[in-house]
Design a protein around this motif. Sequence first.
Motif, PDB file in Angstrom:
ATOM      1  N   ARG A 121       0.771  -1.223  -0.063  1.00 52.08           N
ATOM      2  CA  ARG A 121      -0.239  -0.112   0.043  1.00 52.08           C
ATOM      3  C   ARG A 121       0.756   1.209  -0.104  1.00 52.08           C
ATOM      4  O   ARG A 121       0.472   2.287  -0.632  1.00 52.08           O
ATOM      5  N   ILE A 122       1.967   1.321   0.706  1.00 54.15           N
ATOM      6  CA  ILE A 122       2.735   2.180   0.572  1.00 54.15           C
ATOM      7  C   ILE A 122       3.503   2.578  -0.746  1.00 54.15           C
ATOM      8  O   ILE A 122       3.477   3.700  -1.365  1.00 54.15           O
ATOM      9  N   CYS A 123       3.839   1.593  -1.393  1.00 54.47           N
ATOM     10  CA  CYS A 123       4.411   1.706  -2.857  1.00 54.47           C
ATOM     11  C   CYS A 123       3.204   2.352  -3.582  1.00 54.47           C
ATOM     12  O   CYS A 123       3.463   3.046  -4.427  1.00 54.47           O
ATOM     13  N   ARG A 124       2.014   2.050  -3.382  1.00 57.37           N
ATOM     14  CA  ARG A 124       0.829   2.522  -4.199  1.00 57.37           C
ATOM     15  C   ARG A 124       0.475   3.936  -4.045  1.00 57.37           C
ATOM     16  O   ARG A 124       0.423   4.775  -4.716  1.00 57.37           O
ATOM     17  N   ARG A 125       0.472   4.051  -2.605  1.00 58.39           N
ATOM     18  CA  ARG A 125      -0.106   5.418  -2.094  1.00 58.39           C
ATOM     19  C   ARG A 125       0.781   6.307  -2.174  1.00 58.39           C
ATOM     20  O   ARG A 125       0.680   7.295  -2.613  1.00 58.39           O
ATOM     21  N   CYS A 126       2.014   6.178  -1.942  1.00 53.77           N
ATOM     22  CA  CYS A 126       3.294   7.034  -1.833  1.00 53.77           C
ATOM     23  C   CYS A 126       4.080   7.239  -3.115  1.00 53.77           C
ATOM     24  O   CYS A 126       4.573   8.496  -3.343  1.00 53.77           O
ATOM     25  N   TYR A 127       4.086   6.230  -3.892  1.00 54.29           N
ATOM     26  CA  TYR A 127       5.018   6.474  -4.883  1.00 54.29           C
ATOM     27  C   TYR A 127       4.276   6.127  -6.442  1.00 54.29           C
ATOM     28  O   TYR A 127       4.779   5.947  -7.617  1.00 54.29           O
ATOM     29  N   ARG A 128       2.965   5.584  -6.253  1.00 49.38           N
ATOM     30  CA  ARG A 128       2.151   5.372  -7.371  1.00 49.38           C
ATOM     31  C   ARG A 128       2.709   4.054  -8.222  1.00 49.38           C
ATOM     32  O   ARG A 128       2.799   4.023  -9.286  1.00 49.38           O
ATOM     33  N   GLY A 129       3.253   3.143  -7.400  1.00 50.36           N
ATOM     34  CA  GLY A 129       3.903   1.938  -8.036  1.00 50.36           C
ATOM     35  C   GLY A 129       3.490   0.592  -7.297  1.00 50.36           C
ATOM     36  O   GLY A 129       2.347   0.446  -6.775  1.00 50.36           O
ATOM     37  N   ASN A 130       4.341  -0.257  -7.254  1.00 50.88           N
ATOM     38  CA  ASN A 130       4.072  -1.679  -6.695  1.00 50.88           C
ATOM     39  C   ASN A 130       5.409  -2.186  -5.944  1.00 50.88           C
ATOM     40  O   ASN A 130       6.316  -1.615  -6.231  1.00 50.88           O
ATOM     41  N   LEU A 131       5.231  -3.030  -5.124  1.00 47.21           N
ATOM     42  CA  LEU A 131       6.576  -3.792  -4.713  1.00 47.21           C
ATOM     43  C   LEU A 131       7.272  -4.412  -6.074  1.00 47.21           C
ATOM     44  O   LEU A 131       6.666  -4.869  -6.794  1.00 47.21           O
ATOM     45  N   VAL A 132       8.372  -4.349  -5.803  1.00 49.25           N
ATOM     46  CA  VAL A 132       9.394  -4.737  -7.210  1.00 49.25           C
ATOM     47  C   VAL A 132       9.123  -5.871  -7.617  1.00 49.25           C
ATOM     48  O   VAL A 132       8.963  -7.141  -6.697  1.00 49.25           O
ATOM     49  N   SER A 133       8.947  -6.188  -8.911  1.00 53.31           N
ATOM     50  CA  SER A 133       8.865  -7.619  -9.605  1.00 53.31           C
ATOM     51  C   SER A 133      10.486  -7.791 -10.244  1.00 53.31           C
ATOM     52  O   SER A 133      10.931  -6.866 -10.690  1.00 53.31           O
ATOM     53  N   ILE A 134      10.761  -8.909 -10.327  1.00 52.07           N
ATOM     54  CA  ILE A 134      12.122  -9.356 -10.813  1.00 52.07           C
ATOM     55  C   ILE A 134      11.952 -10.438 -11.927  1.00 52.07           C
ATOM     56  O   ILE A 134      11.122 -11.579 -11.760  1.00 52.07           O
ATOM     57  N   HIS A 135      12.552 -10.112 -13.263  1.00 52.64           N
ATOM     58  CA  HIS A 135      12.267 -11.146 -14.196  1.00 52.64           C
ATOM     59  C   HIS A 135      13.783 -11.317 -14.748  1.00 52.64           C
ATOM     60  O   HIS A 135      13.899 -12.030 -15.968  1.00 52.64           O
ATOM     61  N   SER A 136      14.562 -11.297 -14.268  1.00 56.79           N
ATOM     62  CA  SER A 136      15.831 -11.817 -14.696  1.00 56.79           C
ATOM     63  C   SER A 136      16.994 -11.873 -13.453  1.00 56.79           C
ATOM     64  O   SER A 136      16.839 -11.334 -12.395  1.00 56.79           O
ATOM     65  N   TYR A 137      17.951 -12.861 -13.713  1.00 56.02           N
ATOM     66  CA  TYR A 137      18.975 -12.788 -12.811  1.00 56.02           C
ATOM     67  C   TYR A 137      19.758 -11.408 -12.600  1.00 56.02           C
ATOM     68  O   TYR A 137      20.128 -11.210 -11.201  1.00 56.02           O
ATOM     69  N   ARG A 138      19.937 -10.909 -13.673  1.00 57.95           N
ATOM     70  CA  ARG A 138      20.783  -9.649 -13.653  1.00 57.95           C
ATOM     71  C   ARG A 138      20.195  -8.593 -12.651  1.00 57.95           C
ATOM     72  O   ARG A 138      20.788  -7.888 -11.850  1.00 57.95           O
ATOM     73  N   PHE A 139      19.018  -8.424 -12.730  1.00 60.00           N
ATOM     74  CA  PHE A 139      18.036  -7.727 -12.182  1.00 60.00           C
ATOM     75  C   PHE A 139      17.848  -8.161 -10.604  1.00 60.00           C
ATOM     76  O   PHE A 139      18.135  -7.213  -9.611  1.00 60.00           O
ATOM     77  N   ASP A 140      17.762  -9.360 -10.235  1.00 58.68           N
ATOM     78  CA  ASP A 140      17.938 -10.198  -8.990  1.00 58.68           C
ATOM     79  C   ASP A 140      19.090  -9.514  -8.330  1.00 58.68           C
ATOM     80  O   ASP A 140      19.189  -9.119  -7.190  1.00 58.68           O
ATOM     81  N   TYR A 141      20.273  -9.619  -9.003  1.00 59.47           N
ATOM     82  CA  TYR A 141      21.742  -9.114  -8.363  1.00 59.47           C
ATOM     83  C   TYR A 141      21.457  -7.810  -8.051  1.00 59.47           C
ATOM     84  O   TYR A 141      21.968  -7.264  -7.064  1.00 59.47           O
ATOM     85  N   ARG A 142      20.921  -6.885  -8.798  1.00 60.00           N
ATOM     86  CA  ARG A 142      20.921  -5.476  -8.606  1.00 60.00           C
ATOM     87  C   ARG A 142      19.951  -5.082  -7.211  1.00 60.00           C
ATOM     88  O   ARG A 142      20.531  -4.498  -6.259  1.00 60.00           O
ATOM     89  N   VAL A 143      18.867  -5.710  -7.054  1.00 58.66           N
ATOM     90  CA  VAL A 143      18.139  -5.716  -6.155  1.00 58.66           C
ATOM     91  C   VAL A 143      18.684  -6.130  -4.741  1.00 58.66           C
ATOM     92  O   VAL A 143      18.485  -5.823  -3.654  1.00 58.66           O
ATOM     93  N   ARG A 144      19.368  -7.256  -4.997  1.00 60.26           N
ATOM     94  CA  ARG A 144      20.152  -7.826  -3.858  1.00 60.26           C
ATOM     95  C   ARG A 144      21.285  -6.765  -3.288  1.00 60.26           C
ATOM     96  O   ARG A 144      21.394  -6.642  -2.011  1.00 60.26           O
ATOM     97  N   ARG A 145      21.946  -6.228  -4.188  1.00 57.90           N
ATOM     98  CA  ARG A 145      22.914  -5.072  -3.867  1.00 57.90           C
ATOM     99  C   ARG A 145      22.254  -4.178  -2.981  1.00 57.90           C
ATOM    100  O   ARG A 145      22.955  -3.399  -2.191  1.00 57.90           O
ATOM    101  N   TRP A 146      21.024  -3.653  -3.538  1.00 60.54           N
ATOM    102  CA  TRP A 146      20.355  -2.445  -3.008  1.00 60.54           C
ATOM    103  C   TRP A 146      19.999  -2.984  -1.575  1.00 60.54           C
ATOM    104  O   TRP A 146      19.970  -2.199  -0.715  1.00 60.54           O
TER     105      TRP A 146
END
Length: 220
Positions: A121-146
């Motif tokens: 709800r915070i993602c939607r109300r405050c940032y007009r988005g959603n919890l992050v979705s992951i569709h590749s290993y490369r992006f999974d690696y980036r999210v992990r580093r964050w």
Amino acid sequence: MKGCLLLPLLLLGTVSALYLEKDASHMGSPQTQADLSQDLEGSGGQEGELALSGEVLDSGGEEAEDAHDDEGDCELDPDDLDEDVQCPKEEETVQLPGGPECKSCHYRMVRTPRRFCHAQRICRRCYRGNLVSIHSYRFDYRVRRWARRTNQSQVWIGGVIRGRSRCRRFRWTDGSRWNFGYWARGQPGNGRGHCITLCTRGGHWRRASCQRRLPFVCAF
């Protein structure tokens, strides 16, 4: 002469019928069904299992736990912009850049732990988005580093499990296609809970109770 030919044919038909019956009973055995369920769930012995299918079969052994975990479940309505949601303070969050997979995308990591539904709800109300979705290993690696910046072992991502008992399906809260999975060993088949976390060490995913309070990453 016809009688001599008929007898072997009858014997051959009887043997074939017995063989087919035996083979059918073998295909329906519990062991075979368990092996099939394990293959569909991607819960093999290796870490980082890739789960491309959004549907899994389950033995139903977790049905009691799932019923309890429903208390943390929530209706993920795209128009749900609860006015009561209090947005995180600037110092509680870290703004993250887009990447090659989506240069126009923006991400924000919220360090303050929240339950899964509250985080969404915070993602939607405050940032007009959603919890992050992951569709590749490369992006999974980036999210992990964050996520390592939270000093927590796990963070919420936007994966949820719908359904119960023998048929469950994976979904992303942003409605995108479930075409990638990076499960920890024994997951998701041996996991519990309807919501999905990303481990900050290794980047593998785990099922967790939606009632847990964890940091999270929003995409918008």
